[in-house]
Design a protein around this motif. Structure first.
Motif, PDB file in Angstrom:
ATOM      1  N   MET A  36       0.892  -1.405  -0.137  1.00  0.00           N
ATOM      2  CA  MET A  36       0.060  -0.071  -0.042  1.00  0.00           C
ATOM      3  C   MET A  36       0.602   1.404  -0.015  1.00  0.00           C
ATOM      4  N   MET A  37       2.108   1.174   0.215  1.00  0.00           N
ATOM      5  CA  MET A  37       3.070   2.555   0.461  1.00  0.00           C
ATOM      6  C   MET A  37       3.781   2.493  -1.115  1.00  0.00           C
ATOM      7  N   SER A  38       3.533   1.355  -1.873  1.00  0.00           N
ATOM      8  CA  SER A  38       4.245   1.329  -2.941  1.00  0.00           C
ATOM      9  C   SER A  38       3.582   1.784  -4.234  1.00  0.00           C
ATOM     10  N   ASP A  39       4.234   2.156  -5.289  1.00  0.00           N
ATOM     11  CA  ASP A  39       3.721   2.507  -6.391  1.00  0.00           C
ATOM     12  C   ASP A  39       2.608   1.418  -7.137  1.00  0.00           C
ATOM     13  N   ARG A  40       2.882   0.491  -6.676  1.00  0.00           N
ATOM     14  CA  ARG A  40       1.686  -0.713  -7.038  1.00  0.00           C
ATOM     15  C   ARG A  40       0.217  -0.436  -6.391  1.00  0.00           C
ATOM     16  N   ALA A  41       0.228   0.416  -5.346  1.00  0.00           N
ATOM     17  CA  ALA A  41      -1.008   0.868  -4.768  1.00  0.00           C
ATOM     18  C   ALA A  41      -1.787   1.985  -5.545  1.00  0.00           C
ATOM     19  N   ALA A  42      -1.313   2.432  -6.806  1.00  0.00           N
ATOM     20  CA  ALA A  42      -1.870   3.405  -7.464  1.00  0.00           C
ATOM     21  C   ALA A  42      -3.166   3.041  -7.846  1.00  0.00           C
TER      22      ALA A  42
ATOM     23  N   MET B 215      -5.255   1.252  -6.172  1.00  0.00           N
ATOM     24  CA  MET B 215      -6.136   1.263  -4.949  1.00  0.00           C
ATOM     25  C   MET B 215      -6.047   2.556  -3.871  1.00  0.00           C
ATOM     26  N   GLY B 216      -5.762   3.701  -4.630  1.00  0.00           N
ATOM     27  CA  GLY B 216      -5.955   4.878  -3.628  1.00  0.00           C
ATOM     28  C   GLY B 216      -4.717   5.240  -3.340  1.00  0.00           C
ATOM     29  N   GLY B 217      -3.629   4.724  -3.373  1.00  0.00           N
ATOM     30  CA  GLY B 217      -2.472   4.836  -2.784  1.00  0.00           C
ATOM     31  C   GLY B 217      -1.440   5.495  -3.918  1.00  0.00           C
ATOM     32  N   PRO B 218      -0.195   5.601  -3.604  1.00  0.00           N
ATOM     33  CA  PRO B 218       0.512   5.155  -2.516  1.00  0.00           C
ATOM     34  C   PRO B 218       0.184   5.806  -1.155  1.00  0.00           C
ATOM     35  N   PHE B 219       0.099   5.225   0.177  1.00  0.00           N
ATOM     36  CA  PHE B 219      -0.162   5.846   1.112  1.00  0.00           C
ATOM     37  C   PHE B 219       1.044   5.853   2.095  1.00  0.00           C
ATOM     38  N   ILE B 220       1.143   6.823   3.050  1.00  0.00           N
ATOM     39  CA  ILE B 220       2.105   7.125   4.147  1.00  0.00           C
ATOM     40  C   ILE B 220       1.958   5.839   4.925  1.00  0.00           C
ATOM     41  N   ARG B 221       2.623   5.336   5.707  1.00  0.00           N
ATOM     42  CA  ARG B 221       2.753   4.341   6.527  1.00  0.00           C
ATOM     43  C   ARG B 221       1.513   4.271   7.387  1.00  0.00           C
ATOM     44  N   GLN B 222       1.316   5.188   8.287  1.00  0.00           N
ATOM     45  CA  GLN B 222       0.141   5.381   9.083  1.00  0.00           C
ATOM     46  C   GLN B 222      -1.328   5.031   8.504  1.00  0.00           C
ATOM     47  N   MET B 223      -1.337   5.662   7.164  1.00  0.00           N
ATOM     48  CA  MET B 223      -2.661   5.091   6.199  1.00  0.00           C
ATOM     49  C   MET B 223      -2.661   3.919   5.986  1.00  0.00           C
TER      50      MET B 223
END
Length: 176
Positions: free
Chosen positions: A33-39, A41-49
């Motif tokens: 979820m913090m990587s470009d692969r989350a693009a 899925m609404g990401g990438p996210f910061i660690r907390q999110m």
């Protein structure tokens, strides 16, 4: 449901155990979820999110009585991704989705897990259909969804957070 223990089923395929998510799955999930692969899925996210997203996925079991399955490779016991069954806030209906960890794409794990999860939806939960919401440009998910036999549903309502999403509908096959 107060005072009742929650039981999350375990599903098995030839190569995977689909089981309840565990805390030790969080780092691998958050890495996705913090990587470009989350693009898509609404990401990438910061660690907390990414942590909040992990917790929200798991909460689906308590809130809806269904939720994501962690994909564990039978041969190694490694976490390889998630087969996601959820009904996120703003989604018109429950969704079947998937994600695999880095290095596990192209091995058929997402398809194998999605088929088992879809069979659980139709066989155990008794639903007649479920959708997959796919962000435009996510060609790999579109191809997988079509291989799974889902059809594009132009008339389906879209999620609030992704009004441009493509909606593919998986339908229970009629019994002969």
């Amino acid at each position: 449901m107060t005072g009742q223990a929650l039981t999350i089923p375990t599903l098995r395929t030839d190569r995977l155990i689909l089981r309840a998510p565990r805390l030790d799955d969080a780092d691998a999930y958050m890495a996705i979820m913090m990587s470009d692969r989350a693009a898509h899925m609404g990401g990438p996210f910061i660690r907390q999110m990414a942590w909040f997203d992990f917790c929200a996925e798991i909460a689906s079991w308590q809130l809806h009585g269904y939720g994501p399955f962690s994909m564990e490779e039978v041969a190694t016991g490694r976490f390889t991704g998630m087969s996601i069954l959820h009904h996120a806030m703003g989604d018109p209906e429950p969704e079947l989705g998937w994600m695999v960890t880095d290095g596990n794409e192209g091995k058929g794990y997402a398809a194998e897990a999605a088929i088992a999860t879809r069979d659980y939806v139709f066989g155990t939960l008794g639903w007649d259909s479920i959708v997959s919401y796919i962000a435009p440009g996510n060609h790999r998910s579109v191809a997988l969804t079509e291989r799974l036999g889902a059809g594009f549903d132009a008339d389906a309502a879209r999620p609030e957070e992704c009004p441009e999403c493509l909606v593919y509908r998986h339908r229970r096959k009629a019994k002969p």
